[in-house]
Design an enzyme around this catalytic site. Sequence first.
Site, PDB file in Angstrom:
ATOM      1  N   SER A  59       0.791  -1.229   0.000  1.00  0.00           N
ATOM      2  CA  SER A  59       0.000   0.000   0.000  1.00  0.00           C
ATOM      3  C   SER A  59       0.826   1.282   0.000  1.00  0.00           C
ATOM      4  O   SER A  59       0.301   2.356  -0.309  1.00  0.00           O
ATOM      5  CB  SER A  59      -0.946   0.017   1.207  1.00  0.00           C
ATOM      6  OG  SER A  59      -0.225   0.159   2.421  1.00  0.00           O
ATOM      7  N   LYS A 132       0.767   4.552   6.960  1.00  0.00           N
ATOM      8  CA  LYS A 132       0.191   5.365   5.888  1.00  0.00           C
ATOM      9  C   LYS A 132       0.774   6.777   5.970  1.00  0.00           C
ATOM     10  O   LYS A 132       1.480   7.134   6.916  1.00  0.00           O
ATOM     11  CB  LYS A 132      -1.336   5.461   6.022  1.00  0.00           C
ATOM     12  CG  LYS A 132      -2.068   4.125   6.094  1.00  0.00           C
ATOM     13  CD  LYS A 132      -2.075   3.355   4.795  1.00  0.00           C
ATOM     14  CE  LYS A 132      -2.857   2.045   4.931  1.00  0.00           C
ATOM     15  NZ  LYS A 132      -2.718   1.209   3.727  1.00  0.00           N
TER      16      LYS A 132
END
Length: 243
Positions: A59, A132
Amino acid sequence: MPQQPGDHDAEHGTEHDPAPTRRRWSFVREVGIIVVAALIISFLIKTFLVQPFVIPSESMEDTLIKDDRVLASRLVPRFLDVHRGDVVVFKDPGGWLANQPQDESTGLVKAGETFLTFIGIRPVDANEHLIKRVVGLPGDHVTCCDAQGRVSVNGVPIDETYIKPGSAPSEIPFDVTVPEGHLFVLGDNRQNSGDSRYNTDKPGQGFVPMENVVGTAVAKVWPLDRAALMRNPGSVFEDVPEP
């Protein structure tokens, strides 16, 4: 004059001499002190300074790739502020990792892994943490997409230089205002990231509570050919006004 018992021992030393035994125990004690001190120092470093983490997925490509090892600064957010553009490690706010397979160790293996994680030698795995990039701080109005397909923060479109080449800023539109004490986070590999956009039905409605933030990634340390410091892309957000 007949030799008295113990004269030979006194002159030449024998197995009854306690000195070698004392020296052995002294050596063992010193080694034990060094080992305990090292473990305490390692624990304190992990608790207050830096902690290793392993990247569990694709990701964050190409900034981070699966199985990279990173060091996260534990000074954030306890002593230093989180900034837009920071790559943060955080505990699952609830349900973000529910659909990912979890390989559970058992017995002595699990005990050993738990101990190594506790003292900061073994990276924390993907069963509890995510990583993230922060795009929205508390109070920020974050939207997507403008006429050029860009994300905007507080009305200012941003050119996200860190997004994986070929990825769009977002394949779905969104319009959110970040609540107080929370963050809005996105993966750099936008089309392969279960980030704030896709967890609006979970606790926190896709926002990450600040108290869930474990630290900010400051360096890639493994594999060695990818080792590098991780710097905040400040220029991306330099024109963004405060909310």
